[in-house]
Structure formats: C-alpha cells, structure tokens
Design a protein around this motif. Structure first.
Motif, mmCIF file in Angstrom:
data_model
loop_
_atom_site.group_PDB
_atom_site.id
_atom_site.type_symbol
_atom_site.label_atom_id
_atom_site.label_comp_id
_atom_site.label_asym_id
_atom_site.label_seq_id
_atom_site.Cartn_x
_atom_site.Cartn_y
_atom_site.Cartn_z
ATOM 1 N N TYR A 472 0.829 -1.205 0.000
ATOM 2 C CA TYR A 472 0.000 0.000 0.000
ATOM 3 C C TYR A 472 0.867 1.259 0.000
ATOM 4 O O TYR A 472 0.617 2.233 -0.711
ATOM 5 C CB TYR A 472 -0.911 0.015 1.219
ATOM 6 C CG TYR A 472 -2.123 -0.870 1.081
ATOM 7 C CD1 TYR A 472 -2.727 -1.056 -0.168
ATOM 8 C CD2 TYR A 472 -2.680 -1.497 2.185
ATOM 9 C CE1 TYR A 472 -3.826 -1.866 -0.298
ATOM 10 C CE2 TYR A 472 -3.773 -2.311 2.056
ATOM 11 C CZ TYR A 472 -4.352 -2.491 0.806
ATOM 12 O OH TYR A 472 -5.455 -3.289 0.694
ATOM 13 N N HIS A 532 -9.271 -7.374 0.339
ATOM 14 C CA HIS A 532 -8.219 -6.854 1.191
ATOM 15 C C HIS A 532 -8.487 -7.185 2.647
ATOM 16 O O HIS A 532 -9.623 -7.115 3.126
ATOM 17 C CB HIS A 532 -8.118 -5.336 1.033
ATOM 18 C CG HIS A 532 -7.374 -4.934 -0.213
ATOM 19 N ND1 HIS A 532 -6.014 -4.961 -0.308
ATOM 20 C CD2 HIS A 532 -7.832 -4.528 -1.435
ATOM 21 C CE1 HIS A 532 -5.642 -4.559 -1.521
ATOM 22 N NE2 HIS A 532 -6.724 -4.306 -2.223
ATOM 23 N N ASP A 534 -7.075 -5.397 5.121
ATOM 24 C CA ASP A 534 -7.139 -4.109 5.800
ATOM 25 C C ASP A 534 -7.694 -3.097 4.820
ATOM 26 O O ASP A 534 -7.055 -2.758 3.831
ATOM 27 C CB ASP A 534 -5.740 -3.692 6.274
ATOM 28 C CG ASP A 534 -5.778 -2.404 7.073
ATOM 29 O OD1 ASP A 534 -6.902 -1.920 7.307
ATOM 30 O OD2 ASP A 534 -4.696 -1.903 7.431
ATOM 31 N N GLY A 535 -8.905 -2.633 5.077
ATOM 32 C CA GLY A 535 -9.549 -1.743 4.124
ATOM 33 C C GLY A 535 -9.163 -0.304 4.273
ATOM 34 O O GLY A 535 -9.464 0.526 3.420
ATOM 35 N N ARG A 538 -6.616 1.028 1.518
ATOM 36 C CA ARG A 538 -7.217 1.000 0.187
ATOM 37 C C ARG A 538 -8.306 2.049 0.054
ATOM 38 O O ARG A 538 -8.483 2.655 -0.994
ATOM 39 C CB ARG A 538 -7.767 -0.401 -0.087
ATOM 40 C CG ARG A 538 -8.507 -0.526 -1.407
ATOM 41 C CD ARG A 538 -7.682 -0.091 -2.581
ATOM 42 N NE ARG A 538 -6.514 -0.918 -2.762
ATOM 43 C CZ ARG A 538 -5.606 -0.697 -3.680
ATOM 44 N NH1 ARG A 538 -5.707 0.365 -4.468
ATOM 45 N NH2 ARG A 538 -4.577 -1.502 -3.804
ATOM 46 N N ASP A 539 -9.064 2.282 1.139
ATOM 47 C CA ASP A 539 -10.083 3.321 1.083
ATOM 48 C C ASP A 539 -9.455 4.683 0.860
ATOM 49 O O ASP A 539 -10.050 5.573 0.252
ATOM 50 C CB ASP A 539 -10.912 3.320 2.374
ATOM 51 C CG ASP A 539 -11.806 2.101 2.426
ATOM 52 O OD1 ASP A 539 -12.079 1.537 1.353
ATOM 53 O OD2 ASP A 539 -12.217 1.718 3.528
ATOM 54 N N SER A 598 -12.207 -3.410 -0.718
ATOM 55 C CA SER A 598 -12.055 -3.713 0.704
ATOM 56 C C SER A 598 -13.365 -4.230 1.274
ATOM 57 O O SER A 598 -14.439 -4.075 0.669
ATOM 58 C CB SER A 598 -11.614 -2.463 1.468
ATOM 59 O OG SER A 598 -12.646 -1.489 1.442
ATOM 60 N N ASP A 599 -13.282 -4.842 2.478
ATOM 61 C CA ASP A 599 -14.494 -5.314 3.150
ATOM 62 C C ASP A 599 -15.448 -4.158 3.425
ATOM 63 O O ASP A 599 -16.670 -4.288 3.286
ATOM 64 C CB ASP A 599 -14.119 -5.996 4.475
ATOM 65 C CG ASP A 599 -13.469 -7.337 4.242
ATOM 66 O OD1 ASP A 599 -13.311 -7.705 3.069
ATOM 67 O OD2 ASP A 599 -13.103 -8.010 5.239
#
Length: 703
Positions: A472, A532, A534-535, A538-539, A598-599
């Motif tokens: 990331y 992912h 860990d969102g 990515r967010d 992401s979740d």
C-alpha cells in the motif's frame, strides 16, 4: 472324658433330601416391601415365566377404592399411557391405573448351596432351589407414555418434511465388510448388553396360573416339600469332617465364571515389564501412536539402556519431526481390512505412509488433499490423521506434538538413518500415486533452521498482512509521483504556447494502471482471496481514483451484488467474498474490479443496492468467525414474495434456528389461512437450510 467334653450332643435330627420339586422350586424376594406387608391377600391378575432365563412377571391389582389411592393421579397416568382412545391393546382398560407389574432379576446365579427346609415331627426335609428371584415394580408403562408423547410431537410437526428436505437428507452410504471374529471378540460380544437383550427377547413367555397360599392346590403342592420315601435304611457317614464340610459349603467359583474376558491390549505396567523389551515398546507405541523418545524412556524400568530402546523403537516406528510414530503395518496387519470401507491393509498402509511423509515436510496437512491423492474414503483418511494430528479450524490438521529439537541434536546418526528410510518410502509413493517429483521435493532448509521453518497458518496470515501494508505504501508513493509529474508537464506546456497542451484525463477502458510497486508486484498482490484484509489504506486510495474510474467500479460491483443476491437470496459475508473471488477469477486481465475492493467498501455497496444485514442472534459461545455472523439479504426483489420474505427475516432476527411449524404459524397469522404449502416450501428453499429438524438462514448452519 465326660468332664472335658464342652460341646455335648443335645438332639439328633434325621435329615431327608426331597427331590419332587427340585427342578421347579423358586424363592421369591420383595426387597422394596416390608416383610410384614405381604402380597398374599392381593389379587393376582396374571403370571408368566421364561424358564431358561429364570425371568418372572407378576401382574397384581391395585385397590383403587383405598383412602390412600389418588384417583386423579391414576387417571392422569392412564391418560398418558393409553391416550384418549381405548381399545383392546390399552394397558388400563378402566381409564384408571388399577394394576401394577412386578419383574424379576436373579439374586444369585449359582443356587447349588441353597435349599428350602421343612421341619416336621423331628425330621428336617431339604428341597434344592432352582433359583432365587427378586421382584420389583416394573415401570414399562412410563416407556409407553414416553412413546405416545413422541408420537404426538411427530404428529404436530407433520408436513415439516417436504421433497426438498428429503433430498437434503440423502447421505452417502459406506459399505463395510465384517472381519473374521476372534474368540476374545466373540466372548466380549456374548457378554455385551445388546446381546443379552436380544437373547432375552428370543425366548417366549410361558403363561402360569396363580394359586393363593390358602388354596387347596397350594396345600397339595406343599406336601411335595417332604421326602416321600422315609422308610429307607440310614447309611453311616463315611466322609471325613473336612470333606463333609466341603460338600456342604463348596468353594465359590461364581466370580471366576462370571468374570468378563479383558481386552487383549489392556496390560498393567507390572505385567508389561515382565515382557521382553521389544514387546514392551511395540505395545506402548501401538497404543499411544505418537510419542517423544523422552516419554518412552520414562515408561521403561529404571536402568534400561537407551541404546537398546533406540534399537527396538526403530523396528516398530518412524521418526517424524523428532517424534516417533508407529509404523503403518503395525496398525494394519497383513490380511486385515478397513472397518470403514473394507479396503485391504496394503492400501491403507500406503495411504498412511503418505500422511506421515507429508508431516515430515511441514506442520500442516489438508484432509481433502490427502483424500484426492490416496483415493481413500474420508473415514479412512480421518483415522490416519487422528493417529498423529489435531484439527484446527480454518487451517487444517496440525501435527500432534511439537518439533523435538533435543532428540535431533543428540542422535544425528538415527536422524540420518531415518531420512534415508524416508527417501526410500518417498520413491515408492511417487510410483504408487503417480506423483510428480517436483511435488515430492522437500523445501531446502538446514538443520539449525528446521524448527523455525515449521510455521502455522496464523503466522502466515500475519506475514501476508505485513506485506500488504508495505505494498500500500509503495502504491501511494507511485500515485503521488505520477500526480506531481502531471502537474509539471501542464506547467511546462502553458509556458510554451506553441506546444500541445497536456492535461490529466481519465483512463480509458482499454488502458491498465501503471505498475508502481518497487518489487515489481502488481496492486493485486495486496489481495488475499480477492478481498483486502485491511480496508483503511485501500479506502484512502479510493478517493484518489482518476476521473470516473470509481463510478465505473461501483456500478460493476453493484451489478455483481444484485445478480448474486437474486440468485442466492441470503448470504453471509464470508460466502459473499467467496463468490466475489470466483467472479474475479472469471474476469479478463485488467478489469476495473481488480483495483481492489475492501471489506468496508463491499459492505457499503451492499447497503446501496438495497441489501440489509439481518442481526441473527447467534449463541454466546458460537464458534463461527465474525464474518460468518454477518448475514445479508436483498430486501426487495420486486415480486409477490417480498412481504413474506421480510416476515421470515424478522423471525430470524429473534432466533438463529426455528421450527417449520413456527414459521408456518407466523406467516398464517400475517397473511391468512389461505397460505399454500408450496409458497412456504419456496420461501424455505430460497432463504433457509434444514439441519437436525430445524431451519436456519443460509450460511448460518453450524457444523
């Protein structure tokens, strides 16, 4: 001599042996009844006997007009036993508990030393007893009442089983072949409770006629308790006092006869140490299956040579991760078969050797992979793994004991010899299971790092998380560099009016994003199964998407979610992610969804599409993962069943499992009595799954 006599003879009594009733005389005892309260005056309704088993049942009337009799309780018991319908098969035809049954058990199996005595006119007449029976009240009517209760429950749930449920209840049948029965196994079976119950049921009852104590027939039978031939000449006793005493009181052999045969593999440590050393080790390792060498030495007698133990253990066990595991041919001897599938012992040994070899390569084994390679049934593979491993949820089977580094360092010669043996076994496994040599090659590692390379699934996940965060950071730096470069180009173009203006434009559908990772990994390397871990990072990238790229991804994601939920109706979050991964695998390279979802974003898009989370109240100690406890459903399909589905979802927000009759009652209450069975079947088929007679939302059934 007269003065020294301390035990003078007071009286001489003639003793006679009466044999007229010797094979028919039983002694009845009533241990739950005081001696003063006899059953002589009670009305005996019936009597029956099984002569071989010496089992008697007596049926006696109960005085229902006695002030001590509770009539309401008697009516309630009769109602529970027979129900409201009375017929010839009813236990209590008077709708009242007006009788009770007494059933016998043997008080002593050997009655050779017992006799009934009658003393009359200076003579003692002895009649040997056939048996001594204790009669106690029988409560079989409670079993009948319990059966009636179960029948009523089954009737209340009539209609619960539909065609769909019948299809779900279909299970695989495994054919098993019985192995030849040994003598010890036969003796254990003969003495088992199941065999005795079957034997008792095979003998038929013989009906008897009961005569009271004061009846003339009883008085006539009592005459046979006296010896009929008393005119015979008495013979002198020629036995010695000790022999005569032995005849009167023979030594007890009852305990020795009735003592069950112990299993062949049960030995005390004292008995074990009387055997040769090789037999001791074989018995121990065969029963324990997996054992460290230090524990084995602790079970040996004091002063046992460790070198001799090492020599013996190598004959019956193999070294796996520094621990000794019993050889397969010890567990499955020649000419035996599997109790689960009937497979020959040679095939079982090859499959178990493959499992042992897998554990020499790492700590973890997946049962399905073993079954695919060995082509054995799941029960056989599970038996292999039970011998040497323990199951871990969502990770596989882990070797039972930790790596024994001490033994490996102390005995390098033994370790080297075992490695050579494993190389030979590996060659055989390659030929038998047709495996590629690349798959069988062990990972390169040195002796010092062997234990550290054996890592668990949790450690692998943590390593993936760390690598994900690193990717990331690299992606963010790449995007920032690209943006700065773009600004510089624009400024340079404005300074030179003769040059073409350069500006930032959104990527077209045919273009792919730049690979900006320092290690050469793509952005998708930050994904675990397409989603992912860990969102947050990515967010942060989501807001930096160029132009309308984000809108295109969101629209494509919404279309996937709507299509998936219209097909499956109800899904847990983990099941939804699995379908999403399958969808990603079917897409061409460079598709917009590969940018990473992401979740958090997945759940936000779920809510935007009209899906709602159903807060299913799982039990406090539920073993399901957090993702398994998040259940989503599409709230409105636009068809006539929307309201019915919403009522069903409301029921599951109060309980995670519900019976069909409860669901039917609630739907009937909401939509009237004209609710068809086909409609309820469709709702349950679309949204629920049946397990153990209960209905669960799909994705929430706990194994």
């Amino acid at each position: 001599m007269a003065e020294e006599e301390d035990d003078p003879i007071v009286q001489e009594i003639d003793v006679y042996l009466a044999k007229s009733l010797a094979e028919k005389l039983f002694l009845f005892q009533y241990p739950v009844r005081p001696a003063a309260m006899t059953y002589n005056d009670m009305t005996h309704l019936s009597a029956k006997i099984k002569p071989k088993q010496q089992k008697v049942e007596l049926e006696m009337a109960i005085d229902t007009v006695s002030p001590n009799y509770c009539r309401s309780k008697g009516e309630q018991i009769a109602l529970n036993v027979d129900g409201t319908c009375g017929d010839e098969s009813s236990t209590y035809t008077s709708k009242l508990m007006d009788k009770q049954t007494f059933s016998s058990i043997q008080a002593a199996s050997n009655t050779a030393r017992y006799a009934a005595a009658v003393y009359r006119k200076g003579e003692l007449h002895l009649t040997p007893l056939r048996g001594i029976l204790q009669l106690r009240p029988s409560f079989t009517y409670l079993d009948k009442a319990d059966a009636k209760h179960r029948e009523r429950e089954a009737a209340n749930e009539a209609g619960d089983s539909s065609q769909d449920e019948a299809e779900e209840d279909v299970k695989q049948i495994t054919v098993r072949f019985s192995r030849p029965e040994s003598e010890q196994a036969r003796q254990r079976r003969v003495q088992s409770y199941e065999f005795l119950q079957k034997k008792q049921a095979e003998e038929h009852w013989v009906n008897l006629h009961y005569y009271s104590v004061k009846d003339s027939r009883s008085e006539h039978e009592r005459q046979y308790l006296q010896c009929q031939a008393t005119g015979m000449e008495n013979t002198e006793l020629i036995k010695s006092p000790s022999d005569y005493l032995t005849m009167l009181m023979p030594p007890s052999t009852e305990e020795e006869i009735d003592k069950p045969v112990a299993p062949s593999n049960v030995l005390s440590m004292a008995q074990l140490r009387t055997l040769p050393l090789a037999d001791q080790i074989k018995i121990l390792i065969k029963n324990v299956k997996v054992m460290p060498f230090a524990n084995l030495m602790g079970l040996m007698a004091t002063g046992t040579d460790s070198t001799a133990v090492l020599r013996c253990i190598q004959q019956v066990a193999m070294l796996v991760q520094g621990n000794w595991v019993v050889k397969s041919d010890i567990i499955y001897p020649k000419d035996t078969t599997s109790p689960h599938s009937g497979v020959a012992a040679e095939v079982l040994c090859r499959g178990r050797d493959y499992v042992m070899w897998k554990f020499t390569q790492g700590r973890w084994v997946v049962r399905k992979e073993v079954a695919d390679v060995t082509k054995l049934c799941q029960e056989d593979v599970k038996e292999f793994l039970d011998h040497m491993a323990v199951v871990r949820i969502n990770q596989g089977w882990e070797f039972l004991l930790p790596y024994d580094e001490d033994f490996v360092k102390k005995h390098p010669d033994v370790v080297q010899r075992q490695q050579m043996l494993w190389m030979g076994i590996q060659t055989k496994l390659e030929k038998v299971f047709n495996l590629a040599k690349e798959d069988m090659m062990p990972k390169k590692q040195d002796a010092e790092s062997a234990p550290s390379l054996i890592i668990s699934g949790v450690q692998r996940i943590n390593t993936a998380r760390a690598k994900l965060n690193e990717n990331y950071v690299q992606v963010e730096r790449g995007l920032q560099s690209k943006k700065d470069l773009s600004k510089t180009s624009t400024a340079w173009s404005n300074a030179d009016t003769s040059s073409v203006m350069v500006k930032e434009e959104p990527l077209s559908e045919d273009e792919e994003p730049m690979d900006t990772s320092a290690a050469g990994d793509s952005m998708n390397n930050g994904l675990v199964n397409g989603v992912h871990l860990d969102g947050g990072s990515r967010d942060s990238l989501k807001g930096r998407s160029i132009g309308g790229h984000t809108d295109v991804v969101s629209q494509e994601l919404k279309e996937f979610l709507i299509t998936t939920f219209k097909k499956h109706c109800v899904l847990s979050l983990s099941e939804l992610k699995r379908f999403f991964n399958l969808h990603l695998a079917s897409l061409p390279p460079g598709d917009k969804l590969f940018s990473g979802i992401s979740d958090k974003r997945l759940q936000e898009t779920l809510l935007d599409t009209g899906c709602k989370q159903i807060l299913v109240p799982f039990p406090p100690h539920c073993a399901a993962a957090p993702d398994e406890q998040k259940v989503f459903a599409l709230w409105e399909f636009g068809d006539v069943y929307d309201q019915h589905r919403q009522v069903l979802f409301g029921l599951f927000s109060k309980n995670y499992r519900i019976r069909r009759n409860v669901i039917q009652a609630r739907l009937t209450q909401e939509f009237g009595d004209d609710l068809s069975k086909q409609l309820v079947d469709k709702l349950l088929k679309d949204c629920c799954a049946s397990h153990g007679g209960m209905w669960y939302l799909k994705g929430t059934v706990q194994s």
